[in-house]
Enzyme design. Structure first.
Site, PDB file in Angstrom:
ATOM      1  N   ALA A   1      38.598  46.688  38.816  1.00 18.78           N
ATOM      2  CA  ALA A   1      37.421  47.551  39.605  1.00 18.78           C
ATOM      3  C   ALA A   1      36.791  48.275  38.725  1.00 18.78           C
ATOM      4  CB  ALA A   1      38.115  48.227  40.373  1.00 18.78           C
TER       5      ALA A   1
ATOM      6  N   GLU B   1      43.455  39.795  41.128  1.00 21.17           N
ATOM      7  CA  GLU B   1      43.596  39.551  42.668  1.00 21.17           C
ATOM      8  C   GLU B   1      42.356  38.670  43.053  1.00 21.17           C
ATOM      9  OE1 GLU B   1      45.144  43.767  44.620  1.00 21.17           O
ATOM     10  OE2 GLU B   1      43.430  43.969  43.083  1.00 21.17           O
TER      11      GLU B   1
ATOM     12  N   GLY C   1      41.599  43.858  40.069  1.00 17.48           N
ATOM     13  CA  GLY C   1      40.790  43.099  40.998  1.00 17.48           C
ATOM     14  C   GLY C   1      40.517  41.655  40.507  1.00 17.48           C
TER      15      GLY C   1
ATOM     16  N   GLU D   1      47.318  48.581  37.717  1.00 19.66           N
ATOM     17  CA  GLU D   1      47.002  49.714  38.595  1.00 19.66           C
ATOM     18  C   GLU D   1      47.734  50.851  38.558  1.00 19.66           C
ATOM     19  OE1 GLU D   1      44.980  46.104  40.744  1.00 19.66           O
ATOM     20  OE2 GLU D   1      46.748  46.509  39.553  1.00 19.66           O
TER      21      GLU D   1
END
Length: 255
Positions: free
Chosen positions: A61, A109, A106, A129
């Site tokens: 992110a 993911e 991300g 994270e």
């Protein structure tokens, strides 16, 4: 554009293009959702590649953007974040992630939203994270555990450690490791082969597997049975069986 969709030979490539690290800011998230929905609708797209370019898949992110968000802002944004990734995961066509360099947070993911993952031998994947005082928020706690099992997922998420391509292969986080220069070509070959297959049967297989994983065995068998019998109404089924009887297995061509 920071994300594009290009189609060749029935294969749609959704490519991130936000140098240097393809940080997944809100604009990219929303564009991913739009292009996933477009790939879903378009009949000329029969399989999809997720790609970040030759150097990096996506390093996560946009931390500077997230740092500026308070609790209220993230409550309002988190659903949009998950919806973007869910739109990719629900593309009813074969999807392969071509992973080069970093696929973190991300980025990891996003790769988890694919049906199959081909990684460069220099790839590094992980969910870091926890090192920010957070947990994965774009499906990582759910899709990673379903893919590699809860204990392995907890190890990666609890520690935030990165894994190199070979360990990712051992864990089942990726399905194939190839030289970095070959990642996209091998992903395209995988997708192009399936793009020539029976589109409705592939959709049925994907939705049966994905939906079945979310429910009990009896319900999953019902989902499978309904799709299986429904395919007997399709032209692809007629073509496939006729070709098998007349020419032998594996020679059918599908529209």
């Amino acid at each position: 554009m920071t994300v594009t969709l290009e189609v060749r030979d029935g294969v749609g490539t959704i490519q991130l293009d936000r140098p240097p690290m393809n940080a997944l800011d809100v604009a990219i998230q929303d564009r991913l959702r739009e292009l996933a929905e477009e790939a879903t609708r378009r009949e000329d797209v029969r399989a999809v590649i997720l790609y970040g370019g030759e150097k990096v898949f996506a390093a996560g992110a946009d931390i500077k953007e997230m740092q500026a968000m308070d609790h209220t802002a993230m409550v309002l944004r988190s659903k949009g974040l998950q919806d973007a990734f869910t739109a990719v995961a629900r593309i009813p066509k074969p999807v392969v992630a071509a992973v080069t360099g970093y696929a973190l947070g991300g980025g990891c993911e996003l790769a988890l939203c694919a049906d199959y993952r081909i990684a460069a031998d220099n790839a590094k994947l992980g969910q870091p994270e926890i090192l920010l005082g957070l947990i994965p928020g774009a499906g990582g706690t759910q899709r990673l555990a379903r893919l590699i099992g809860p204990s392995r997922a907890k190890d990666l998420i609890f520690t935030g450690r990165m894994v190199k391509a070979e360990e990712a292969l051992t864990l089942g986080l990726v399905d194939r490791v190839v030289p970095a220069a070959e990642v996209y070509d091998q992903a395209h070959a995988w997708a192009a082969k399936l793009a020539k297959g029976p589109a409705l049967a592939l959709r049925a297989a994907k939705e049966s597997i994905d939906a079945g994983l979310e429910t009990d065995l009896d319900t999953g068998l019902t989902i499978e049975r309904n799709w299986f019998s429904g395919l007997f109404a399709t032209e692809d089924r007629e073509r496939g069986m006729r070709s098998f009887v007349e020419e032998g297995p594996g020679k059918a061509t599908f529209l």
